[in-house]
Design an enzyme around this catalytic site. Sequence first.
Site, PDB file in Angstrom:
ATOM      1  N   ASP A 223       1.000  -1.246   0.215  1.00  0.00           N
ATOM      2  CA  ASP A 223       0.304  -0.113   0.357  1.00  0.00           C
ATOM      3  C   ASP A 223       1.119   1.446   0.036  1.00  0.00           C
ATOM      4  OD1 ASP A 223      -2.283   1.668   0.515  1.00  0.00           O
ATOM      5  OD2 ASP A 223      -3.258  -0.002   1.073  1.00  0.00           O
ATOM      6  N   HIS A 294      -2.574   3.831  -4.880  1.00  0.00           N
ATOM      7  CA  HIS A 294      -2.625   2.477  -3.282  1.00  0.00           C
ATOM      8  C   HIS A 294      -0.460   2.145  -4.334  1.00  0.00           C
ATOM      9  CE1 HIS A 294      -5.806   2.815  -0.151  1.00  0.00           C
ATOM     10  NE2 HIS A 294      -6.411   2.312  -1.508  1.00  0.00           N
ATOM     11  N   GLU A 360     -10.214   3.053  -5.110  1.00  0.00           N
ATOM     12  CA  GLU A 360      -9.214   4.261  -4.809  1.00  0.00           C
ATOM     13  C   GLU A 360      -8.278   4.080  -5.886  1.00  0.00           C
ATOM     14  OE1 GLU A 360     -10.763   3.939  -0.066  1.00  0.00           O
ATOM     15  OE2 GLU A 360      -9.049   3.356  -0.429  1.00  0.00           O
ATOM     16  N   TYR A 451     -16.116  -4.413   7.903  1.00  0.00           N
ATOM     17  CA  TYR A 451     -15.695  -3.807   8.116  1.00  0.00           C
ATOM     18  C   TYR A 451     -14.849  -3.659   9.548  1.00  0.00           C
ATOM     19  CZ  TYR A 451     -13.503  -1.901   3.020  1.00  0.00           C
ATOM     20  OH  TYR A 451     -13.455  -2.098   2.424  1.00  0.00           O
ATOM     21  N   TRP A 501      -8.849  -3.431   8.175  1.00  0.00           N
ATOM     22  CA  TRP A 501      -6.982  -2.495   7.754  1.00  0.00           C
ATOM     23  C   TRP A 501      -6.636  -1.623   9.063  1.00  0.00           C
ATOM     24  CZ3 TRP A 501      -6.934  -2.009   2.826  1.00  0.00           C
ATOM     25  CH2 TRP A 501      -7.716  -2.918   2.072  1.00  0.00           C
ATOM     26  N   GLU A 503      -5.141   1.483   9.482  1.00  0.00           N
ATOM     27  CA  GLU A 503      -4.272   2.375  10.690  1.00  0.00           C
ATOM     28  C   GLU A 503      -4.217   2.746  11.601  1.00  0.00           C
ATOM     29  OE1 GLU A 503      -6.560   2.041   8.044  1.00  0.00           O
ATOM     30  OE2 GLU A 503      -6.033   3.141   6.058  1.00  0.00           O
TER      31      GLU A 503
HETATM   32  C1  ACM Z   1     -10.964  -0.151   0.638  1.00  0.00           C
HETATM   33  O1  ACM Z   1     -11.753  -0.127   1.485  1.00  0.00           O
HETATM   34  N1  ACM Z   1     -10.598   0.865   0.174  1.00  0.00           N
HETATM   35  C2  ACM Z   1     -10.793  -1.505  -0.272  1.00  0.00           C
END
Ligand code: ACM
Length: 797
Positions: A223, A294, A360, A451, A501, A503
């Site tokens: 990424d 990314h 994105e 998520y 994710w 972060e």
């Molecule tokens: C994503 O959450 N950008 C796949």
Amino acid sequence: MSGKRMRAAVAAAVALSMVTAITLSACQRGGQDATADVPAAQASQITPVIPLPAKVQAREGAFVLDVSTRLQAAGGNADAARIARDFAARLQRLRGFAPNVDASGNAAGEAAHTVVFAIDPQAALPNDEAYNLDIGPQGARIEARAPAGLFYGAVTLWQLATADGGRGAATIAAQRIEDAPRFGWRGLMLDSARHFQSVEQVKTLIDQMALHKLNTFHWHLTDDQGWRIEIKKYPKLTQVGSCRIPAGASGHDPVTGAPIPYCGYYTQEQIREVVRYAAERYVTIVPEIEMPGHAQAAIAAYPELGVSDVLKAPPPVSPDWGVHTYLFNTQDSTFVFLEDVLAEVTALFPGRYIHIGGDEAAKDQWQASPSIQAQKTALGLKDEMAMQSWFVARIEKYLGSHNRSLIGWDEILEGGLPPRATVMSWRGIKGAVEAARAGHDVVLAPAPDLYFDHVQSDNDDEATGRLAAMTLKSVYGFEPVPAELTPDQAKHVLGAQANLWTEHKRSFEAVERAYFPRTAALAEAVWSPKGARDWDGFLRRLVPQMGRYQAQKVQASDAAFAVRFEVERDGQGQPLLKLSNQVGFGQIRYLEGKGELSTQSPLYGAPLALRPPTVFQAATYVDGRALSAPRRYAPADLAALSQRTGNRLRQCKGGLNLRMEDDAPADGIGGRSPRATLLADVFDPCWIYEGAALDQVGAIEVRVGQVPFNFQLWHDTPKVVTRAANGPEGALEVRADTCQGAPIAVLPLGSARRTAGLTTLRAKLAPTAGTHDLCLVFASGSHDPLWAIERVTLQPR
Ligand code: ACM
């Protein structure tokens, strides 16, 4: 086992033998409707297993599994022997004994007190992951047509054997289980790019996946913030691309100011080890190599991969979160690079699918590049979406010619998609519906439902992450097949996965808390028949599962069961303390004053009289087991009753609400205290303290902190609100009833600017009658750093 326990177990099993078989059909793809003949809740009692098996039939009696039990690999089958040994080792860990494994292949050994592990390719089972498990008073038999099914049968038996949380011999109600998964793709995604996890940690996660009967590990390896997989042909990908200088205080030594890089990558040898480890647990790894967006870490390593005619300088590996604009260029040399990378990736990962990202990909640089525009025209492509589509098609052709299937995020649908490509729907379920209708296979991984970077409660000690909360219950309720699809279209639904994710997940503890126990809820959504979904039964089965997590040292979140304290007022205005938990399950026990909370502590029934200074502790219990760690509420004085954490304040707008970790310890002194959690809307940090009774209030105290504003928001950047500085160093402004007009208090930020940790600001409030909503904003002159409120206290006059 004591005679008493044995009698009780047998009596329970006999009583339940009246239970009719629970018959639920199962299928691998499409997850068509299944019907339950009787409520699945009944199975929860004799089958404390997650995910709930497809069909359970109770029998008379109970089987005692102890150290003298023989684990027999039928026919001396090597896979069966390995699975039996794995079962024994897991039993050793939780119950303290490991029965012997007999891999001699001596059929005469199928005698009393034996668990037979049998692989029979001719067995009448629907697929390779299906199994039958027969448990009688004399022994048990697990049968499957392939090793994966046998492994899952062994997991079920292990869960049955560890449900009571005890050590030594286990008593298991006699029953027959016929089980098969509803979906073939049952997954978790881990982002190792934003924060890195060690090989051991990744293995721990994969092991837990297998114990939840999940079979697909989607590994996000590249990424903007880091390239985490060694590619021999391009060493700079990891030499340069695996390190970034973090934004804010954590990126620099507080004394010398020297940068502190954040680094990490997996060598190919380590990856092979993880792939092997996963395969032994019937988990396939789907590696993700992001393109065309990314890509900033890759471009930092090899700037020639970027859109060179618009780049002024090579970018750094990004310290920011959000949507970046660095894309791979579209020259043939870049495709050579990508194909070289994919050649090494496919050599490492034997699974069918390779994930190429595709999400994105902000097209600004392609639009600004004369060479890419000329290429677009030459190719006769309508726009940049079509260009991405052309890009994806080239990669798909490469993967197809190497016998692999391309999967990508749902943006790959835009501008057209190669017919064989599979779509992972993340922007809700729209992409899944569109793709399945167009005849593509789909995997459901929708935001926000699945998520797991979203927080799971609004408890004060909730972890960092995105809001709104995706609770255990909301995950449990997720249905993988969109209602819009016809039964034929639904056959394209391969299954579902949850995405994590990272972060806001710096540590593996935070990673584990985000996954568990929500992964248990996900497991049931993707494995158990649709008709078997039963929230109450799931909660009951989660009680032993929380015990298993604890015994295996998996750091599961207890957010669903943590006791919450709320201050109420009675008719006379006297404070009362109300206790609750998120799921309204179990018994709450509490203690006021000193002492240790236990199953003997008073049971909470109704709101309690509250007289500060005092200390309450409380936890949730079920069947004598604590389901949550004790939580404390210790108001020192009456003012503390009006104290609200940032979590209990309302965000004025709610554009992008994040619970963020301060980048410095709360006290600003390295290593002495944990970091603070700060909740703010990144677009417009603005808080409402609702219903503040101001008659007796003389002052306001606000504990504030700061985090670096390291968000790239692309086209949404203009929505970021910056307020002109109030005074030379800025100030926190407090207003009543509205966020406009004259403040009723102004709290200068000077002292807060001089510490990296939290600072308490204080200001007098002019006498104000009545109850008002207070609006709090930082007039600091910049949105970076992002100032945030940790808590507000109204002080009496
Ligand atoms: C994503 O959450 N950008 C796949």
